[in-house]
Design a protein around this motif. Structure first.
Motif, PDB file in Angstrom:
ATOM      1  N   UNK A  95       0.854  -1.194   0.000  1.00 51.65           N
ATOM      2  CA  UNK A  95       0.000   0.000   0.000  1.00 51.65           C
ATOM      3  C   UNK A  95       0.883   1.234   0.000  1.00 51.65           C
ATOM      4  N   UNK A  96       0.521   2.185  -0.865  1.00 48.37           N
ATOM      5  CA  UNK A  96       1.207   3.471  -0.884  1.00 48.37           C
ATOM      6  C   UNK A  96       0.200   4.539  -0.471  1.00 48.37           C
ATOM      7  N   UNK A  97       0.536   5.262   0.606  1.00 50.86           N
ATOM      8  CA  UNK A  97      -0.321   6.293   1.168  1.00 50.86           C
ATOM      9  C   UNK A  97       0.229   7.669   0.811  1.00 50.86           C
ATOM     10  N   UNK A  98      -0.667   8.579   0.413  1.00 54.42           N
ATOM     11  CA  UNK A  98      -0.236   9.947   0.096  1.00 54.42           C
ATOM     12  C   UNK A  98       0.505  10.524   1.294  1.00 54.42           C
ATOM     13  N   UNK A  99       1.636  11.132   1.041  1.00 53.21           N
ATOM     14  CA  UNK A  99       2.475  11.636   2.121  1.00 53.21           C
ATOM     15  C   UNK A  99       1.735  12.671   2.967  1.00 53.21           C
ATOM     16  N   UNK A 100       0.938  13.527   2.357  1.00 52.84           N
ATOM     17  CA  UNK A 100       0.271  14.598   3.107  1.00 52.84           C
ATOM     18  C   UNK A 100      -0.995  14.145   3.823  1.00 52.84           C
ATOM     19  N   UNK A 101      -1.837  13.360   3.182  1.00 53.75           N
ATOM     20  CA  UNK A 101      -3.142  12.993   3.744  1.00 53.75           C
ATOM     21  C   UNK A 101      -3.208  11.554   4.261  1.00 53.75           C
ATOM     22  N   UNK A 102      -2.226  10.727   3.914  1.00 55.68           N
ATOM     23  CA  UNK A 102      -2.203   9.292   4.216  1.00 55.68           C
ATOM     24  C   UNK A 102      -3.384   8.548   3.595  1.00 55.68           C
TER      25      UNK A 102
END
Length: 194
Positions: free
Chosen positions: A151-158
């Motif tokens: 899983x890759x989570x957006x750095x800013x919003x997760x």
């Protein structure tokens, strides 16, 4: 970021709405493109672009019913269906009433509880900085038929931007990309009740 998955769960609990374009590719080559809209406590609207262009469905969490417009919202034909209706399940068993990011995060947490998490590090996913994690079930443990997730989570919003699922034999089952993500948007009064 000590525990990106726990932080992603907290961020999801804090949001009330989101929208995204969901592009999925199964290992067998089946492809779907869906414009996906979500409002708590569980309203879902899906507008299909592939493979069933024009189909719209809306899930009402209070009535626990799906309304399906097989020829689009401009046509009078509307089919009321239960969320467990076999016609409403994807070939991999996905259900509309358990299709939102919160349900995904619940599955990831359940697998982590019976396995472990490994950091994949920073990455760029569709032009967005992201942090990657891999969750692997112990021995032959699977949750919802999945033994391993990347899983890759957006750095800013997760918010999840890409999810890859693997079976117990370590074969890729599906890759899902979420693009055009917008969080905390306002929907018109009748968006989920046209």
């Amino acid at each position: 970021m000590a525990d990106p998955l726990a932080d992603a769960v907290i961020r999801f609990q804090e949001l009330s709405t989101y929208k995204a374009t969901v592009r999925s590719m199964a290992a067998d080559g089946e492809r779907q493109v869906i414009r996906y809209f979500f409002r708590k406590p569980g309203w879902v609207r899906m507008e299909f672009a592939e493979p069933h262009r024009g189909v719209v469905l809306i899930y009402d969490p209070e009535a626990r019913r799906i309304r399906l417009w097989p020829f689009g919202l401009n046509h009078a034909l509307v089919l009321p269906l239960a969320p467990d209706n076999p016609l409403m399940r994807s070939p991999r068993g996905h259900r509309v009433d358990r299709s939102d990011v919160g349900a995904l995060l619940d599955t990831l947490v359940a697998l982590r509880a019976r396995g472990n998490v490994v950091a994949l590090g920073a990455a760029d996913v569709s032009g967005h900085p992201a942090v990657g994690i891999e969750i692997v079930g112990a021995a032959s443990i699977s949750v919802a038929g999945v033994h391993r997730f990347q899983v890759w989570l957006a750095h800013d919003s997760l918010f999840p931007l890409r999810v890859k699922s693997f079976d117990a034999e370590n074969k890729l089952m599906e890759t899902v990309d979420l693009t055009d993500v917008a969080i905390g948007i306002r929907f018109s009064e009748n968006f989920f009740t046209p």
